[in-house]
Design a protein around this motif. Structure first.
Motif, PDB file in Angstrom:
ATOM      1  N   PHE A  54       9.751   5.510  -2.935  1.00 59.10           N
ATOM      2  CA  PHE A  54       9.628   6.511  -3.981  1.00 59.10           C
ATOM      3  C   PHE A  54       9.374   5.953  -5.383  1.00 59.10           C
ATOM      4  N   PRO A  55      10.030   4.871  -5.809  1.00 61.22           N
ATOM      5  CA  PRO A  55       9.742   4.340  -7.148  1.00 61.22           C
ATOM      6  C   PRO A  55       8.267   3.945  -7.330  1.00 61.22           C
ATOM      7  N   ALA A  56       7.650   3.398  -6.307  1.00 65.25           N
ATOM      8  CA  ALA A  56       6.232   3.042  -6.399  1.00 65.25           C
ATOM      9  C   ALA A  56       5.375   4.299  -6.513  1.00 65.25           C
ATOM     10  N   TYR A  57       5.751   5.345  -5.806  1.00 63.79           N
ATOM     11  CA  TYR A  57       5.035   6.621  -5.901  1.00 63.79           C
ATOM     12  C   TYR A  57       5.153   7.200  -7.308  1.00 63.79           C
ATOM     13  N   VAL A  58       6.360   7.202  -7.847  1.00 66.96           N
ATOM     14  CA  VAL A  58       6.579   7.749  -9.195  1.00 66.96           C
ATOM     15  C   VAL A  58       5.793   6.942 -10.230  1.00 66.96           C
ATOM     16  N   ALA A  59       5.767   5.622 -10.068  1.00 70.95           N
ATOM     17  CA  ALA A  59       5.014   4.777 -10.995  1.00 70.95           C
ATOM     18  C   ALA A  59       3.534   5.157 -10.996  1.00 70.95           C
ATOM     19  N   ALA A  60       3.000   5.458  -9.827  1.00 68.68           N
ATOM     20  CA  ALA A  60       1.595   5.875  -9.745  1.00 68.68           C
ATOM     21  C   ALA A  60       1.407   7.272 -10.322  1.00 68.68           C
TER      22      ALA A  60
ATOM     23  N   GLU B 196      -0.048   0.096  -4.731  1.00 67.69           N
ATOM     24  CA  GLU B 196       1.351  -0.292  -4.510  1.00 67.69           C
ATOM     25  C   GLU B 196       2.114   0.822  -3.803  1.00 67.69           C
ATOM     26  N   ALA B 197       1.886   2.062  -4.217  1.00 66.46           N
ATOM     27  CA  ALA B 197       2.579   3.194  -3.597  1.00 66.46           C
ATOM     28  C   ALA B 197       2.170   3.359  -2.138  1.00 66.46           C
ATOM     29  N   LEU B 198       0.879   3.234  -1.864  1.00 68.18           N
ATOM     30  CA  LEU B 198       0.401   3.358  -0.478  1.00 68.18           C
ATOM     31  C   LEU B 198       0.968   2.245   0.398  1.00 68.18           C
ATOM     32  N   LYS B 199       1.047   1.043  -0.126  1.00 67.68           N
ATOM     33  CA  LYS B 199       1.627  -0.072   0.634  1.00 67.68           C
ATOM     34  C   LYS B 199       3.107   0.172   0.907  1.00 67.68           C
ATOM     35  N   ALA B 200       3.831   0.699  -0.083  1.00 63.37           N
ATOM     36  CA  ALA B 200       5.258   0.979   0.110  1.00 63.37           C
ATOM     37  C   ALA B 200       5.453   2.065   1.173  1.00 63.37           C
ATOM     38  N   ILE B 201       4.611   3.087   1.145  1.00 63.34           N
ATOM     39  CA  ILE B 201       4.706   4.149   2.146  1.00 63.34           C
ATOM     40  C   ILE B 201       4.342   3.611   3.526  1.00 63.34           C
ATOM     41  N   ASP B 202       3.285   2.817   3.611  1.00 61.85           N
ATOM     42  CA  ASP B 202       2.900   2.216   4.902  1.00 61.85           C
ATOM     43  C   ASP B 202       4.022   1.349   5.459  1.00 61.85           C
TER      44      ASP B 202
END
Length: 72
Positions: A10-16, A31-37
């Motif tokens: 979630f923090p990577a998503y919020v950053a995006a 970064e968000a997509l990689k964290a979700i993957d």
């Protein structure tokens, strides 16, 4: 989806989602997509609520990416 989510991605998503510097937006989205993957590929079961939040986040990231491409 709450801004104080317990999800590790979630923090990577919020950053995006809240990035205002368009020169950094693609990096944030990546970064968000990689964290979700990483979460989707992880060993821990994903419950229905988190899965719904992941789907929402992926749609939002896609919209950000598409919007940024149209500005280029």
């Amino acid at each position: 989806m709450s801004r104080d989510s317990p999800y590790l991605w979630f923090p990577a998503y919020v950053a995006a989602a809240f990035e205002t510097d368009f020169s950094r937006l693609y990096g944030r989205i990546d970064e968000a997509l990689k964290a979700i993957d990483k979460r989707l590929d992880g060993p821990t079961k994903i419950d229905d609520a988190e899965f719904a939040d992941i789907q929402y986040a992926l749609r939002a990231l896609q919209m950000l990416s598409t919007d940024e491409q149209s500005k280029a």
